[in-house]
Structure formats: structure tokens, C-alpha cells
Design an enzyme around this catalytic site. Structure first.
Site, PDB file in Angstrom:
ATOM      1  N   TYR A   1      -1.946   1.027  10.699  1.00 31.28           N
ATOM      2  CA  TYR A   1      -1.946   0.454   9.352  1.00 31.28           C
ATOM      3  C   TYR A   1      -0.655   0.788   8.624  1.00 31.28           C
ATOM      4  CZ  TYR A   1      -3.594  -0.668   4.625  1.00 31.28           C
ATOM      5  OH  TYR A   1      -3.739  -1.202   3.366  1.00 31.28           O
TER       6      TYR A   1
ATOM      7  N   SER B   1       0.857  -1.187   0.000  1.00 35.51           N
ATOM      8  CA  SER B   1       0.000   0.000   0.000  1.00 35.51           C
ATOM      9  C   SER B   1       0.887   1.228   0.000  1.00 35.51           C
ATOM     10  CB  SER B   1      -0.888   0.012   1.249  1.00 35.51           C
ATOM     11  OG  SER B   1      -1.552   1.256   1.399  1.00 35.51           O
TER      12      SER B   1
END
Length: 254
Positions: A152, A139
Site C-alpha cells: 500500500y 495518504s
């Protein structure tokens, strides 16, 4: 030429399901894994009905014993050429000061240790194939932090570090290591899970963004990277929608 086999983790929805479809349509035999057995079984049935090769194998990538058993089962089915480490996810948007350590631990387990478990278990087979590819779906959160993303981002930075290290360690071996880092992707579940089922908050993430990426956009990128000639390695490919210049720079229409 023999049929190539690809294992796709997190194939029950979103990017994983779209990637399985994309690879199957290109002639690859796909092994679909995810915790939700009914989802991957339905997808395998869909692909098989369309004339493609697909099998479903329920799997929790954070369960090392289950992963090892899965790898042993695959060894009896022939060569494995591609692994797409897609299983992952985010929980919460709390600040570092207020974040729940249980959420951080859960994100690390799936985004980092899940990738480690499946990669370690399948690496001997990928190497033995003589032309293996490990794809890690990371990501842009693993390349640039943002407020409310501490847990995250920390997990995805770990994913990125694991991938970069693996590439160094496999240099000279017949295995490519590819990292695909998506930016803003609108799928059915990612934001909804992150906001613990709050549909309004999940929708607000994409509000005013004309065309966020779709799961199919990322799947096509993965398929393209996997299908490059064997000597071509796509080390790191960042893919964002045109409206997103950076994690914290998004054009929203009024």
C-alpha cells in the site's frame, strides 16, 4: 455565474461519497463515479431530492477504454472544473517477504494507474475550463512507510510522485493540483477490505483511539481546498486526528 462541475471517483462510499455531498451542498454539480452502480445511483437520487445537482456514471478507473468513453460523454455535457481522484484502497498487511504480488498489482492499478487514467482523460476539459482543479486523495502511507504496509505504501508513494510531477508539468496552465493526504480515517469499508472481511481485525485498527477522522472530516478539507481563490494552490495538506502524531505514533486510551 455558471454552475461548476466536479467529477468524484470512488463515490460509492466513505470519503468519496462524503466529498460528493460536501461539494453538492456548496452548489457544485457532481458527477459520481464508482464500480457499484446501485450505490452511486442512490446517492445521486438523495442529492437530487435535496435540491442539488448530481448524476451517477458507473466507472472502473482501471479500465482505460471505459474511462475514455466516460470522458467523451462528459464533453457533450459542458465544462468540467474539478476532478477528485479518490478511488483507491489497500489489500493485506503481509510483510514484503510474504506479500502476494497480485495484491500489490491490484493496489498499483487503482491507486496509481486509476489516477493516471482519469486525470489524462479529463485534463483537456479541465484546462479548457480556464480554472481547473485536480485533487488527488493520497495518504500519509505515501509519505512514511510502516511495517505490514509495503504494498500500500509503495502504491501511495506512486500516487504522491504522480501528483507532484503533474503540478510541475502544469505550471503556467490554468489548472491547480492539490494533494490531500489523510492519516487514520475510520470509514465503513477501508479497513474491512484491507483485512479481507475480518471485522475484528478491522475494528482493532481504531481500538482505543478516541476520535479518528471521519469521511466527513476529509471531505470538508477537500471542499475547503477546492474553494480557495483560483490563484491559491494547496500543494499538499496532511490531515490526521489529534491522537495520531505519525503513522507509527497513535495515542490509545486504555
Amino acid at each position: 455565474m455558471s454552475v461548476r462541475t466536479a467529477v468524484v471517483t470512488g463515490a460509492s462510499s466513505g470519503i468519496g461519497a462524503a466529498t460528493a455531498r460536501r461539494l453538492a451542498e456548496g452548489g457544485t454539480r457532481v458527477v459520481l463515479t464508482a464500480r457499484r452502480a446501485e450505490r452511486i445511483e442512490a446517492l445521486a437520487k438523495e442529492l437530487t431530492a435535496a435540491g442539488h445537482r448530481a448524476v451517477a456514471r458507473p466507472l472502473d478507473v482501471t479500465d482505460r477504454a471505459a474511462v475514455d468513453a466516460f470522458a467523451a460523454e462528459l464533453r457533450g455535457e459542458g465544462e468540467v472544473h474539478v476532478l477528485v481522484n479518490n478511488a483507491g484502497g489497500a489489500l493485506g498487511t503481509e510483510s514484503v517477504a510474504e506479500g502476494d504480488p497480485a495484491d500489490w498489482r491490484a493496489m498499483y492499478e487503482v491507486n496509481v494507474l486509476g489516477v493516471l487514467n482519469v486525470t489524462q482523460a479529463l485534463l483537456p476539459a479541465l484546462t479548457a475550463s480556464g480554472d481547473g482543479t485536480v485533487v488527488v486523495v493520497s495518504s500519509t502511507a505515501g509519505l512514511d512507510v510502516y511495517e505490514g504496509g509495503g504494498g500500500y505504501c509503495a502504491a501511495k508513494y506512486g500516487t504522491h510522485a504522480l501528483t507532484e510531477t503533474l503540478r510541475l508539468e502544469l505550471c503556467g496552465q490554468p489548472v491547480r493540483v492539490v494533494e490531500i493526504a489523510p492519516g487514520m480515517v475510520q470509514t465503513d469499508e477501508f479497513a474491512l477490505t484491507r483485512f479481507r472481511g475480518d471485522a475484528d481485525k478491522a475494528a482493532a485498527v481504531y481500538q482505543g483511539v478516541a476520535e479518528p477522522l471521519t469521511a466527513e472530516d476529509v471531505a470538508e478539507t477537500i471542499g475547503w481546498a477546492v474553494e480557495r481563490p483560483s490563484h491559491v494552490n494547496i500543494d499538499l495538506l496532511v490531515v490526521r486526528p489529534r491522537a495520531q502524531a505519525a503513522n507509527r505514533k497513535v495515542h490509545r486510551e486504555s
